[in-house]
Write a protein that holds these residues in place. Sequence first.
Motif, PDB file in Angstrom:
ATOM      1  N   GLN A  85       1.906   5.207   9.512  1.00  0.00           N
ATOM      2  CA  GLN A  85       0.653   4.517   9.226  1.00  0.00           C
ATOM      3  C   GLN A  85       0.765   3.027   9.495  1.00  0.00           C
ATOM      4  N   VAL A  86       1.916   2.436   9.160  1.00  0.00           N
ATOM      5  CA  VAL A  86       2.125   1.021   9.461  1.00  0.00           C
ATOM      6  C   VAL A  86       2.046   0.786  10.966  1.00  0.00           C
ATOM      7  N   GLY A  87       2.692   1.668  11.734  1.00  0.00           N
ATOM      8  CA  GLY A  87       2.662   1.525  13.186  1.00  0.00           C
ATOM      9  C   GLY A  87       1.278   1.650  13.759  1.00  0.00           C
ATOM     10  N   VAL A  88       0.499   2.600  13.255  1.00  0.00           N
ATOM     11  CA  VAL A  88      -0.866   2.787  13.744  1.00  0.00           C
ATOM     12  C   VAL A  88      -1.728   1.574  13.422  1.00  0.00           C
ATOM     13  N   VAL A  89      -1.608   1.057  12.209  1.00  0.00           N
ATOM     14  CA  VAL A  89      -2.402  -0.109  11.802  1.00  0.00           C
ATOM     15  C   VAL A  89      -2.043  -1.328  12.642  1.00  0.00           C
ATOM     16  N   MET A  90      -0.750  -1.541  12.867  1.00  0.00           N
ATOM     17  CA  MET A  90      -0.323  -2.682  13.668  1.00  0.00           C
ATOM     18  C   MET A  90      -0.801  -2.545  15.109  1.00  0.00           C
ATOM     19  N   ALA A  91      -0.683  -1.354  15.668  1.00  0.00           N
ATOM     20  CA  ALA A  91      -1.126  -1.131  17.045  1.00  0.00           C
ATOM     21  C   ALA A  91      -2.641  -1.297  17.172  1.00  0.00           C
ATOM     22  N   ALA A  92      -3.388  -0.789  16.200  1.00  0.00           N
ATOM     23  CA  ALA A  92      -4.847  -0.906  16.252  1.00  0.00           C
ATOM     24  C   ALA A  92      -5.281  -2.365  16.164  1.00  0.00           C
ATOM     25  N   GLY A  93      -4.637  -3.129  15.286  1.00  0.00           N
ATOM     26  CA  GLY A  93      -4.969  -4.548  15.179  1.00  0.00           C
ATOM     27  C   GLY A  93      -4.661  -5.304  16.451  1.00  0.00           C
ATOM     28  N   ALA A  94      -3.495  -5.025  17.059  1.00  0.00           N
ATOM     29  CA  ALA A  94      -3.131  -5.696  18.307  1.00  0.00           C
ATOM     30  C   ALA A  94      -4.073  -5.313  19.436  1.00  0.00           C
ATOM     31  N   ALA A 131      -3.023 -12.608   0.796  1.00  0.00           N
ATOM     32  CA  ALA A 131      -2.205 -12.897  -0.385  1.00  0.00           C
ATOM     33  C   ALA A 131      -2.737 -12.197  -1.632  1.00  0.00           C
ATOM     34  N   PHE A 132      -4.024 -11.858  -1.626  1.00  0.00           N
ATOM     35  CA  PHE A 132      -4.636 -11.290  -2.836  1.00  0.00           C
ATOM     36  C   PHE A 132      -5.190  -9.880  -2.624  1.00  0.00           C
ATOM     37  N   VAL A 133      -5.034  -9.327  -1.434  1.00  0.00           N
ATOM     38  CA  VAL A 133      -5.603  -8.012  -1.160  1.00  0.00           C
ATOM     39  C   VAL A 133      -4.855  -6.952  -1.971  1.00  0.00           C
ATOM     40  N   THR A 134      -5.605  -6.010  -2.515  1.00  0.00           N
ATOM     41  CA  THR A 134      -4.994  -4.979  -3.360  1.00  0.00           C
ATOM     42  C   THR A 134      -5.363  -3.564  -2.939  1.00  0.00           C
ATOM     43  N   VAL A 135      -6.438  -3.417  -2.164  1.00  0.00           N
ATOM     44  CA  VAL A 135      -6.880  -2.079  -1.760  1.00  0.00           C
ATOM     45  C   VAL A 135      -7.079  -2.063  -0.252  1.00  0.00           C
ATOM     46  N   PRO A 136      -6.925  -0.904   0.382  1.00  0.00           N
ATOM     47  CA  PRO A 136      -6.981  -0.839   1.843  1.00  0.00           C
ATOM     48  C   PRO A 136      -8.290  -1.321   2.458  1.00  0.00           C
ATOM     49  N   TRP A 137      -9.443  -1.055   1.815  1.00  0.00           N
ATOM     50  CA  TRP A 137     -10.692  -1.454   2.452  1.00  0.00           C
ATOM     51  C   TRP A 137     -10.791  -2.969   2.566  1.00  0.00           C
ATOM     52  N   MET A 138     -10.253  -3.702   1.601  1.00  0.00           N
ATOM     53  CA  MET A 138     -10.221  -5.159   1.701  1.00  0.00           C
ATOM     54  C   MET A 138      -9.336  -5.599   2.869  1.00  0.00           C
ATOM     55  N   PHE A 168       0.804  -1.222   0.000  1.00  0.00           N
ATOM     56  CA  PHE A 168       0.000   0.000   0.000  1.00  0.00           C
ATOM     57  C   PHE A 168       0.837   1.272   0.000  1.00  0.00           C
ATOM     58  N   ALA A 169       2.165   1.125  -0.026  1.00  0.00           N
ATOM     59  CA  ALA A 169       3.066   2.277  -0.008  1.00  0.00           C
ATOM     60  C   ALA A 169       2.828   3.155   1.210  1.00  0.00           C
ATOM     61  N   LEU A 189     -10.405  -7.751   6.287  1.00  0.00           N
ATOM     62  CA  LEU A 189      -9.703  -8.957   6.720  1.00  0.00           C
ATOM     63  C   LEU A 189      -9.162  -8.801   8.138  1.00  0.00           C
ATOM     64  N   GLN A 190      -8.698  -7.619   8.487  1.00  0.00           N
ATOM     65  CA  GLN A 190      -8.215  -7.365   9.842  1.00  0.00           C
ATOM     66  C   GLN A 190      -9.331  -7.559  10.861  1.00  0.00           C
ATOM     67  N   ALA A 191     -10.535  -7.106  10.507  1.00  0.00           N
ATOM     68  CA  ALA A 191     -11.674  -7.286  11.413  1.00  0.00           C
ATOM     69  C   ALA A 191     -12.003  -8.762  11.603  1.00  0.00           C
ATOM     70  N   VAL A 192     -11.927  -9.529  10.515  1.00  0.00           N
ATOM     71  CA  VAL A 192     -12.177 -10.967  10.625  1.00  0.00           C
ATOM     72  C   VAL A 192     -11.078 -11.633  11.448  1.00  0.00           C
ATOM     73  N   ALA A 193      -9.848 -11.151  11.289  1.00  0.00           N
ATOM     74  CA  ALA A 193      -8.731 -11.729  12.044  1.00  0.00           C
ATOM     75  C   ALA A 193      -8.932 -11.568  13.541  1.00  0.00           C
ATOM     76  N   VAL A 194      -9.536 -10.481  13.956  1.00  0.00           N
ATOM     77  CA  VAL A 194      -9.809 -10.280  15.387  1.00  0.00           C
ATOM     78  C   VAL A 194     -10.708 -11.389  15.914  1.00  0.00           C
ATOM     79  N   LEU A 195     -11.674 -11.807  15.105  1.00  0.00           N
ATOM     80  CA  LEU A 195     -12.604 -12.865  15.534  1.00  0.00           C
ATOM     81  C   LEU A 195     -11.897 -14.198  15.722  1.00  0.00           C
TER      82      LEU A 195
END
Length: 396
Positions: A246-255, A294-301, A240-241, A305-311
Amino acid sequence: MRRAPALSFLLITVFVDMLGLGLVVPILPALLTSVTANAALWSGLLGSVFGLLQFAVAPLLGRLSDRYGRRPVLLVSLTCLGFDWLAHAATSSPWPLLIVHAVAGACAGTNTVVNAYVADVCTPGERPRAYGMIGSAFALGFVAGPIMGGLLGTVDVRLPFLAAAGLSFANVAYGRLVLPESRPGDRTTPLTPGLVNPVTAIAAILGRPVLGRLAHARLHADLARMIQQSTWAFFLTYQFAWGTAQVGVVMAAGALAGALFQARATGPVVSALGEKPAAVAGTALSALVFAGFAFVTVPWMFYLLQAVAVLSSTAGAAASSWLSRSIGADEQGTVQGGLTSLAAVAETVVPLAAGAVFAWTSPGLVYLGAAFFAALSALLLSLTPGRNADPTGPTL
């Protein structure tokens, strides 16, 4: 739970353990750069020697906790960790640091003893929630540590290591005051070479009908987890360049989301489904998430997936509870030590292998590999008898 203060200490211990690691991870390259011209090489050596010594000694620590009790082994492990961080703060050469870090790897029994302690003080019905809370504390430490480490590192590159050492020693002092012994120990428990040798200890675990399948399933889940951990920041940057912030925020939010879900939902989910269905469903769900990455190309996808991973985050606690019920009270430490050695193999080998695949092929292939290992873990769990212990297995 029979010993709420003890569980509180274990949660703090896991949190502080991960917080200390998180404090120093962002600063370690800068520290090593200040003491050696080959910082990357020494960073790899430090990680490898720690993992190697942990692999070699974890079964012994687990067996010692069965023989002499959990409390002394845990407090010694935390003390060694504090001295390791002090050595990082004081070092002017990488060689003394390598020696101290190797000793810390040999003393790294926190996870082994914490898992055994939970099995000691919690009834089988209470264990899923307890293991879920342990996983939550681990994730929260991961969220807070890098933030604090980055801030302290701007003041002085050695300050995060002093802070990590201080937290470790404070936790030891707190443990000496409040931590009761969950298992007084049994001096008749043998300490034979075969029981403390990591190769024979792992072979004995894998050779048992129920425990062996559960251990294989855990190993494959660890492989999938380590693939993600070792390539996650690189993947997000490549796909996602995104910048480091932004990487840190996304990782922290997921954790953080995973931690909250584990703490609140693990008990009810396992109570409703049972240990085996919860473990199988959560692990299978994680396999689907890895395949999606492996196939995600856009941030909303990716966010979906991150939301499903939480489950899926309750799977580990459900599997840990199931595993603890499949072994006897007198071998909890021994088995957990063998499992720690098995995990150390994955933690030593996977980062190098996954990094090579990521660099030389398609990044999506890495996550298809993670999906394969997670799916294999789910399959092994589904084929394991759900309610039977391992009474016919050889006593370790």
